[in-house]
Enzyme design. Structure first.
Site, PDB file in Angstrom:
ATOM      1  N   PRO A 128       0.754  -1.164   0.019  1.00 42.65           N
ATOM      2  CG  PRO A 128      -0.968  -1.672   1.539  1.00 42.65           C
ATOM      3  CD  PRO A 128       0.258  -2.271   0.955  1.00 42.65           C
ATOM      4  N   GLY A 131       4.888   1.603  -3.967  1.00 45.92           N
ATOM      5  CA  GLY A 131       4.518   1.581  -5.201  1.00 45.92           C
ATOM      6  C   GLY A 131       5.793   2.126  -5.968  1.00 45.92           C
ATOM      7  CD  GLU A 363       6.572  -5.261 -15.078  1.00 44.87           C
ATOM      8  OE1 GLU A 363       7.965  -5.363 -15.599  1.00 44.87           O
ATOM      9  OE2 GLU A 363       5.798  -6.440 -15.196  1.00 44.87           O
TER      10      GLU A 363
END
Ligand code: CAA
Length: 385
Positions: A128, A131, A363
């Site tokens: 969470p 990222g 990605e």
């Protein structure tokens, strides 16, 4: 770099195209609408050797190269971006690190069934709060005799629900920051490992994006990939290769939207002539074709460097950045060429528009690719990847 594909690469490309056209294209709109994971066609992709293309045959793969991987992935993405991301994660983010860092025992148990397409593997790095800021891992693995006890949550994990094996990144030594991260293969069914919610997404709706929850999950130390503290390097190296796959996915999404636009420009009339005869439409098509070729060449360059054992991190970031921006632009213009018809589901370019968006996010966002490229340009480079 050779511009011609070898006979083997052409054969793999033709096989992927034939399968995509005959088996995937007919179901792509329906599985997108229903957000249904395509078990049957993904299984057949495994039988065709697409789920472990660059993994040696000894470990269940096809023993081909990264160029074969990208040309096949483009064909699959041209028909359906959801199938493409499942293939990409299986090959690049799970298969590659298992091949590179796994022991023979680990390859036999955790790579062979995945590379041969009998089951799937996923890559669990994102959390969470982690990222883009991937070093900020909170999931903890504490050594307990011959095991580790894992606690934490992973978010937005592609194929998280469907995979039998998850490559999970955990802190084993918080004090060491990213140098205290280690990688583990966690098997589905391990006590304390559950799959949480599956996300309802804008695009790639037929792929599964899930939350993985670890509550006092006991993982054998024998499942650790590489050394303690090596996990972040393993993750980054895997993602460098993964970005080439996402670039190929983006090229495929763009190519599919472009081809539909050309076909539409040849059949739709406005002001008494085919719309393809209007210069404004011609320019859009010319820009699309040029950008797609550029993105494809950058992707092939990155794959060629990888195959040659040469550094490819920056080339992969450039390919991913340019291809994903191209996919978004091409899909947007494809809707413009279709006018109002492009805005409805039937003409399928709206699916390309929704699918393209995620290629700018996962990605590594486009901003992260620019950061990686700029650091290289400015000499903040230690020779990695
Ligand atoms: N290869 C090997 N090592 C690398 C590396 C690479 N490409 N990039 C960084 N590292 C190493 C560095 O050498 C450094 O190690 P040392 O300190 O031991 O020398 C360490 O990693 C930390 O690197 P930085 O100091 O550069 O860290 P940073 O926080 O400033 O930047 C980052 C790191 C580039 C932003 C990185 O966090 C990143 O790429 N973020 C994006 C994450 C991402 O792509 N997530 C994708 C999730 S998977 C997914 O999306 C799959 C899917 O759904 C399809």
């Amino acid at each position: 770099m050779k511009l011609e594909l070898s006979a083997e690469q052409q054969m793999i490309q033709a096989m992927a195209r034939e399968f995509a056209d005959s088996a995937i294209k007919p179901i792509a709109a329906e599985i997108d609408r229903d957000a249904r994971f395509p078990h049957e066609t993904v299984k057949r992709m495994g039988e065709l050797g697409l789920m472990g293309i660059a993994v040696p045959e000894r470990w269940g793969g096809s023993g081909a190269d990264a160029v074969s991987y990208v040309v096949a992935l483009e064909e699959i993405a041209r028909a359906c971006a959801s199938h493409a991301v499942v293939m990409s994660v299986n090959n690049s983010l799970y298969g590659d690190p298992l091949l590179r860092y796994g022991t023979d025992v680990q390859r036999e148990r955790f790579l062979k069934p995945v590379a041969s397409g009998h089951t799937h593997g996923c890559f669990a790095l994102t959390e969470p709060q982690a990222g883009s800021d991937a070093t900020n891992q909170a999931t903890l693995a504490v050594r307990d005799g011959a095991d580790y006890i894992v606690n934490g949550r992973k978010r937005f994990i592609t194929t998280g629900r469907e995979s039998s094996f998850a490559l999970v990144f955990c802190q084993t030594d918080r004090a060491e920051g990213h140098r205290g991260i280690s990688a583990f293969v966690v098997e589905k069914g391990a006590p304390g490992f559950t799959v949480g919610k599956t996300e309802d997404k804008l695009g790639i709706r037929a792929s599964d994006t899930a939350e993985l929850i670890f509550e006092d999950c006991r993982v054998p130390a024998a499942n650790r990939l590489g050394d303690e503290g090596q996990g972040f390097k393993i993750a980054m190296t895997a993602i460098d290769g993964g970005r080439i796959g996402i670039a190929a996915q983006a090229v495929g999404i763009a190519a599919g939207a472009y081809e539909r636009s050309v076909a539409y420009a040849r059949e739709r009339k406005a002001f008494g002539v085919l719309i393809g005869q209007h210069q404004m439409v011609q320019w859009m098509l010319a820009d699309m074709a040029t950008a797609i070729d550029g993105a494809r060449l950058l992707t092939l360059r990155a794959a060629t460097l990888k195959d040659g054992g040469r550094p490819y991190r920056t080339a992969a970031a450039m390919a991913k950045l340019f291809a994903s921006e191209t996919a978004m632009k091409v899909a947007t213009d494809a809707i413009q060429v279709h006018g109002g018809y492009g805005f409805i589901r039937e003409y399928e370019v709206e699916r390309a528009f929704r699918d393209a968006k995620v290629t700018q996010l996962y990605e590594g966002t486009s901003q992260i690719q620019k950061l990686v490229i700029a650091r290289d340009l400015l000499g903040d480079h230690d020779g990695r990847a």
